[in-house]
Design a protein around this motif. Structure first.
Motif, PDB file in Angstrom:
ATOM      1  N   ASP A   1      79.418  70.950  68.692  1.00 18.98           N
ATOM      2  CA  ASP A   1      80.703  71.497  68.227  1.00 18.98           C
ATOM      3  C   ASP A   1      81.294  70.621  67.128  1.00 18.98           C
ATOM      4  O   ASP A   1      81.790  71.124  66.110  1.00 18.98           O
ATOM      5  N   ASN A   2      81.264  69.313  67.331  1.00 17.81           N
ATOM      6  CA  ASN A   2      81.792  68.400  66.310  1.00 17.81           C
ATOM      7  C   ASN A   2      80.935  68.420  65.051  1.00 17.81           C
ATOM      8  O   ASN A   2      81.459  68.333  63.932  1.00 17.81           O
ATOM      9  N   ASN A   3      79.631  68.544  65.236  1.00 14.66           N
ATOM     10  CA  ASN A   3      78.753  68.683  64.069  1.00 14.66           C
ATOM     11  C   ASN A   3      79.134  69.921  63.264  1.00 14.66           C
ATOM     12  O   ASN A   3      79.234  69.881  62.024  1.00 14.66           O
ATOM     13  N   GLU A   4      79.370  71.031  63.968  1.00 20.48           N
ATOM     14  CA  GLU A   4      79.719  72.278  63.288  1.00 20.48           C
ATOM     15  C   GLU A   4      81.069  72.163  62.584  1.00 20.48           C
ATOM     16  O   GLU A   4      81.252  72.714  61.486  1.00 20.48           O
ATOM     17  N   MET A   5      82.024  71.450  63.206  1.00 25.35           N
ATOM     18  CA  MET A   5      83.320  71.233  62.545  1.00 25.35           C
ATOM     19  C   MET A   5      83.109  70.508  61.215  1.00 25.35           C
ATOM     20  O   MET A   5      83.738  70.834  60.203  1.00 25.35           O
ATOM     21  N   GLY A   6      82.183  69.551  61.208  1.00 27.86           N
ATOM     22  CA  GLY A   6      81.859  68.830  59.978  1.00 27.86           C
ATOM     23  C   GLY A   6      81.224  69.748  58.946  1.00 27.86           C
ATOM     24  O   GLY A   6      81.546  69.685  57.752  1.00 27.86           O
ATOM     25  N   GLU A   7      80.318  70.620  59.397  1.00 27.47           N
ATOM     26  CA  GLU A   7      79.658  71.552  58.480  1.00 27.47           C
ATOM     27  C   GLU A   7      80.679  72.486  57.815  1.00 27.47           C
ATOM     28  O   GLU A   7      80.624  72.733  56.602  1.00 27.47           O
TER      29      GLU A   7
ATOM     30  N   THR B   1      84.009  57.303  71.891  1.00 25.78           N
ATOM     31  CA  THR B   1      84.488  56.193  71.068  1.00 25.78           C
ATOM     32  C   THR B   1      84.797  56.712  69.664  1.00 25.78           C
ATOM     33  O   THR B   1      84.304  57.762  69.239  1.00 25.78           O
ATOM     34  N   GLU B   2      85.607  55.955  68.967  1.00 16.50           N
ATOM     35  CA  GLU B   2      85.968  56.299  67.591  1.00 16.50           C
ATOM     36  C   GLU B   2      84.712  56.430  66.729  1.00 16.50           C
ATOM     37  O   GLU B   2      84.566  57.368  65.934  1.00 16.50           O
ATOM     38  N   GLU B   3      83.784  55.489  66.908  1.00 13.96           N
ATOM     39  CA  GLU B   3      82.560  55.486  66.101  1.00 13.96           C
ATOM     40  C   GLU B   3      81.707  56.717  66.378  1.00 13.96           C
ATOM     41  O   GLU B   3      81.144  57.319  65.452  1.00 13.96           O
ATOM     42  N   GLU B   4      81.617  57.125  67.666  1.00 16.63           N
ATOM     43  CA  GLU B   4      80.813  58.296  68.021  1.00 16.63           C
ATOM     44  C   GLU B   4      81.351  59.559  67.353  1.00 16.63           C
ATOM     45  O   GLU B   4      80.588  60.369  66.806  1.00 16.63           O
ATOM     46  N   LEU B   5      82.666  59.722  67.390  1.00 17.25           N
ATOM     47  CA  LEU B   5      83.270  60.931  66.841  1.00 17.25           C
ATOM     48  C   LEU B   5      83.150  60.989  65.321  1.00 17.25           C
ATOM     49  O   LEU B   5      82.857  62.044  64.748  1.00 17.25           O
ATOM     50  N   ILE B   6      83.371  59.867  64.669  1.00 15.97           N
ATOM     51  CA  ILE B   6      83.223  59.827  63.210  1.00 15.97           C
ATOM     52  C   ILE B   6      81.784  60.163  62.827  1.00 15.97           C
ATOM     53  O   ILE B   6      81.530  60.926  61.879  1.00 15.97           O
ATOM     54  N   LYS B   7      80.848  59.645  63.593  1.00 15.41           N
ATOM     55  CA  LYS B   7      79.424  59.888  63.324  1.00 15.41           C
ATOM     56  C   LYS B   7      79.090  61.378  63.446  1.00 15.41           C
ATOM     57  O   LYS B   7      78.339  61.931  62.626  1.00 15.41           O
TER      58      LYS B   7
ATOM     59  N   GLY C   1      77.640  66.355  60.432  1.00 13.42           N
ATOM     60  CA  GLY C   1      77.793  67.766  60.074  1.00 13.42           C
ATOM     61  C   GLY C   1      78.069  67.953  58.599  1.00 13.42           C
ATOM     62  O   GLY C   1      77.511  68.851  57.952  1.00 13.42           O
ATOM     63  N   ILE C   2      78.928  67.081  58.028  1.00 12.68           N
ATOM     64  CA  ILE C   2      79.245  67.171  56.595  1.00 12.68           C
ATOM     65  C   ILE C   2      77.990  66.938  55.767  1.00 12.68           C
ATOM     66  O   ILE C   2      77.674  67.711  54.836  1.00 12.68           O
ATOM     67  N   LYS C   3      77.270  65.884  56.088  1.00 14.27           N
ATOM     68  CA  LYS C   3      76.082  65.511  55.306  1.00 14.27           C
ATOM     69  C   LYS C   3      74.983  66.561  55.401  1.00 14.27           C
ATOM     70  O   LYS C   3      74.184  66.734  54.470  1.00 14.27           O
ATOM     71  N   SER C   4      74.906  67.258  56.539  1.00 11.01           N
ATOM     72  CA  SER C   4      73.869  68.279  56.682  1.00 11.01           C
ATOM     73  C   SER C   4      74.083  69.440  55.723  1.00 11.01           C
ATOM     74  O   SER C   4      73.142  70.137  55.344  1.00 11.01           O
TER      75      SER C   4
END
Length: 875
Positions: free
Chosen positions: A777-783, A804-810, A815-818
């Motif tokens: 879901d978070n990956n898709e939000m990034g896409e 964690t903050e790092e996990e969510l940013i990752k 998703g954005i980079k994909s």
């Protein structure tokens, strides 16, 4: 085994629409997942030895002994725990029998679901059942009686008393909803402005003067004497020096009692000399400053119950006692009496067990005995100084033999003292004769009299004395004390739809209370802040005596945590359904999520309406099995589902030819052009049009005119005041800031369509990963963000929700980079700093889009920045 969590359902829920009181325990079997019951030597025998009464558990086999069959064949410990939890509640006097054990979605983890009668006892049963099961597995000794007694005590502390409970049951049988207002007996019947209240057998319509008079024995006696009601001769004194004269005036035998006493405290009866009178006076003085010296009337103790000035029941009361047999001690006689299956702990049964306390020992001693003394055959020994059922007394129904003169007298007394519910204590040798013939007298008038002796007498006919109480509170036939309730659920659009319906109702003259993910509002005043979409917030609105129209947003969290905060609604709306919060609370698929959201339409009253999105397959499927009317809405007037309902004459709402339109059958009622409705931003925000459609159906069903709808739609402005966090557009001098609560892929897609209609030199998105969403879901939000924005600032939510903050940013970054590997990304974890950065670096014509989870904080900051700009322009 490990208990992860225990939740108590208190309303319609994911597990059952009908059974509101369920414990849902998430149980991790750990190593026991590999050891079903048939693999544990001796487990079945130990279980049967501890719980022989479980033979009655039919289980899925459908026959007596069915559960034991399952244990012998091999079943998992979660299933065993479920049955133990049910059985120990039954053994503790709370007979209940519904249970389910289902997988949680993780190996070895189960939802153990079982019904309860009292919540704290049910929670205790969950923990105790696991402990008992572990003891049976290991073969260790276990003190079951300790658990049973603890649950009895929890039950007595929590349960409604017999009187309150009977009134509530009668109300429920008539479709009148109820809420408990405190941990004692204060309850609300009906909702909002139509509510009535009861506290035991005192109602919101009981005269406070009447209660005060009944509590003042001196005034009561004076008024009754003035009305020529037979009362014992008596005097009231406060000093010992007045005692002799009072005894001489009244004459022996006499009774001494405190003027402010209750439940028989400080009363001494059948006094025949001054020494006993002095002792009785001192006992009464411990309870009250002033003391009544009264003629002791011989005969039997009767209670006449008058409700709404009409005699409804009579009972003869006998104090707890034993009758000798010439061989058993008094203690043994009490034990034998307590073996009566009708006697139990507290109010659990028709009769209460007789306890041997200090008062009992004193009464026995006064009779010249000890608890070890043997009574002669046939000798009767009174053990308590009052005839109260709560101390082990008995009651015989005498309603049908009370003399008409005594009935008339009782009804007069209720009017003289001005009590709507009145208990009159009479001493006489024969209640079937007028008191004037028997020498009997009225001893006391009680406000808030107990109903138990009439509801379940020891002998004679039980009387439904709760019915006339409810008749008085709700005199109109069919009056249920309800107010209109519109409940809204779905994935996106719930809050805007809720606010719009509330606005329409308010414009039509209703006093509206509504709940949203931003807070609870009573008549547009924010009284509670935060996510208020659960049952407690719903109850807050329904308890408010100023509200006569409720609009309640219902989210998945509250449904899974405690169920709905109401049993039924008039209108239930499901806006749409998409993957959101999956993987939490045992909900792993969108089909399961649909079951959760489907609770709302299933609670609609038979003459109400479920309003469903015909464009959403899962939402449309919810119509099956509903016992209410169904209305549909669609963005496509040619949707075959819409056309099929129209052919049947049903209600629909559609977006057609640029209008939002209501159809009754095939007849169209165009409300407004969508582009003229401020909420749609000139028709650009299509998802807002979708939110308007169920709102106008609701308004139409509740009789709100088209003119009022138009006025409401025209004045419902998308802004921080009316729709906080929902398409709030702030126009700065050189750029614009759009704030929206897009918090899942479906919401982001809707937002994407909207901002694609907005011209801007550059579109900057401030987005965040959400801790209680799946990785995908978070990956898709990034896409989606990569498709929407030219630049992206990744911030972080205030609540990381387990990540964690790092996990969510990752996740977001991946998703954005994909989608766009070269997309410009800036990471600023603080939302406040991220907003400042975006504003400080904005170029002319820029659009900054802030997707925020803590709407009030973000709104406050953006408004402050706007004000600062305005001040600078003024300077």
């Amino acid at each position: 085994m490990r208990i992860r969590e225990i939740n108590a359902m208190r309303g319609p829920n994911f597990w059952s629409i009908r059974r509101h009181k369920l414990i849902v325990m998430v149980l991790d079997l750990q190593d026991m997942e590999e050891h079903p019951s048939d693999k544990i030597p001796g487990f079945s025998d130990r279980l049967k030895t501890m719980f022989p009464s479980m033979l009655s558990h039919r289980c899925s086999e459908g026959c007596e002994g069915g559960f034991f069959m399952r244990v012998d064949e091999g079943t998992w410990m979660g299933h065993v725990v479920e049955h133990i939890a049910l059985e120990i509640q039954t053994l503790a006097g709370m007979d209940t029998g519904f249970g389910r054990t289902r997988g949680y979605g993780e190996k070895g983890v189960y939802n153990v679901v079982f019904s309860y009668l009292e919540e704290n006892a049910g929670r205790y049963a969950a923990k105790a059942a696991v402990a008992i099961c572990e003891a049976l597995i290991s073969g260790k000794e276990y003190d079951l009686e300790e658990d049973l007694q603890k649950m009895r005590e929890l039950r007595e502390v929590e349960r409604l008393g017999p009187s309150t409970g009977s009134i509530v049951e009668e109300a429920v049988s008539r479709g009148i909803p109820w809420l408990r207002l405190n941990k004692y007996s204060l309850c609300q019947l009906g909702y909002g402005a139509n509510q009535k209240r009861i506290q035991a057998t005192v109602t919101s319509e009981t005269s406070s003067i009447g209660v005060e008079l009944a509590c003042d024995k001196e005034d009561t006696k004076f008024l009754l004497e003035q009305a020529e009601i037979e009362v014992p001769r008596g005097d009231i004194i406060s000093r010992e020096r007045s005692l002799k004269e009072a005894c001489r005036y009244v004459g022996y035998p006499l009774v001494i009692k405190p003027i402010d006493g209750n439940h028989g405290r400080g009363i001494t009866v059948d006094i025949n000399n001054y020494e006993d009178a002095l002792e009785g006076f001192n006992q009464a003085k411990e309870v009250s400053r002033r003391v009544i010296i009264e003629k002791y009337i011989t005969g039997e103790d009767y209670r006449l119950l008058v409700i709404n000035n009409v005699f409804v029941a009579g009972a003869k009361r006998t104090p707890a006692h034993v009758i000798g047999n010439g061989s058993s001690s008094i203690k043994e006689l009490i034990e034998e009496t307590n073996k009566d299956p009708r006697r139990g702990y507290g109010h659990e049964k028709v009769l209460t067990a007789i306890s041997i306390n200090n008062l009992t020992k004193t009464i026995i001693a006064d009779a010249g005995y000890t608890v070890d003394s043997v009574l002669k055959d046939g000798e009767r020994l009174i053990l308590k100084d009052t005839a109260n059922l709560s101390t082990g007394g008995t009651a015989e129904d005498v309603t049908d033999i009370v003399h008409p003169a005594n009935v008339s007298m009782a009804e007069r007394i209720s009017k003289i003292i001005d009590l709507d519910i009145c208990g009159i204590d009479i001493m006489t040798t024969d209640i079937s004769k007028p008191l004037s013939e028997t020498g009997g007298a009225v001893l006391e008038v009680n406000a808030g009299p107990g109903f138990r002796m009439h509801l379940a007498p020891t002998t004679g006919l039980p009387r439904n004395v709760a019915a006339p109480v409810v008749d008085k509170l709700f005199p109109q036939k069919g009056d249920t004390g309800r107010i209109p309730i519109v409940a809204i659920t779905g994935t996106n659009g719930k809050t805007t739809t809720s606010r719009l319906i509330a606005h329409m109702a308010k414009m039509s003259g209703y006093r509206v209370g509504y709940t949203t993910s931003d807070g609870v509002y009573i008549q547009n005043r924010l009284l509670m802040k935060g996510d208020c979409t659960g049952p407690q917030s719903a109850e807050f609105v329904l308890k408010d005596p100023t509200v006569n129209f409720a609009v309640l947003e219902c989210a998945r969290g509250g449904l899974l945590r405690a169920g709905l905060g109401f049993s039924n609604c008039d209108i239930g709306i499901v806006t749409n359904l998409s993957a959101d919060h999956l993987g939490l609370k045992g909900i792993h698929t969108i089909e399961q999520l649909a079951q959760v959201k489907g609770v709302v339409p299933e609670t609609v009253l038979p003459d109400g309406y479920a309003i469903l999105n015909a464009d959403d397959d899962l939402v449309y499927e919810m119509r099956k099995g509903l016992k209410c009317n169904v209305a549909l809405f669609s963005m496509d007037e040619n949707n075959p589902r819409i056309q099929a309902l129209q052919r049947k004459g049903g209600i629909t709402a559609i977006y057609e030819n640029g209008y939002v339109t209501i159809c009754r059958g095939s007849w169209k009622m165009r409300i407004m052009k969508a582009k003229n409705i401020p909420l749609t931003f000139g028709g650009k925000a299509k998802f807002m049009i979708q939110n308007i459609l169920p709102a106008i159906i609701s308004a139409n069903i509740k009789g709100i005119s088209i003119e009022d709808m138009k006025a409401a739609l025209g004045t419902f402005i998308p802004s921080a005041a009316q729709t906080p966090g929902r398409l709030n557009l702030f126009k700065f001098k050189k750029f614009q800031v759009l704030l929206d609560y897009a918090h899942n892929p479906a919401g982001m897609r809707a937002l994407q369509h909207f901002i694609s209609e907005i011209d801007a030199t550059i579109k900057i998105g401030i987005v965040a990963g959400i801790g209680d969403r799946r990785i995908e879901d978070n990956n898709e939000m990034g896409e989606i963000a990569a498709e929407m924005f030219d630049e992206i600032i990744i911030r972080q939510d205030k609540n990381l929700r387990g990540k964690t903050e790092e996990e969510l940013i990752k996740m977001i970054k991946k998703g954005i980079k994909s989608k766009h590997p070269e997309k410009k990304i800036t990471i600023i974890p603080s939302e406040q700093k991220a907003i400042h950065y975006a504003v400080d670096n904005a170029i002319d014509g820029a659009l900054i889009v802030l997707c925020s989870d803590v709407v009030p904080d973000a709104l406050e900051l953006v408004k402050n920045l706007k004000e600062e700009e305005s001040k600078q322009e003024t300077i």
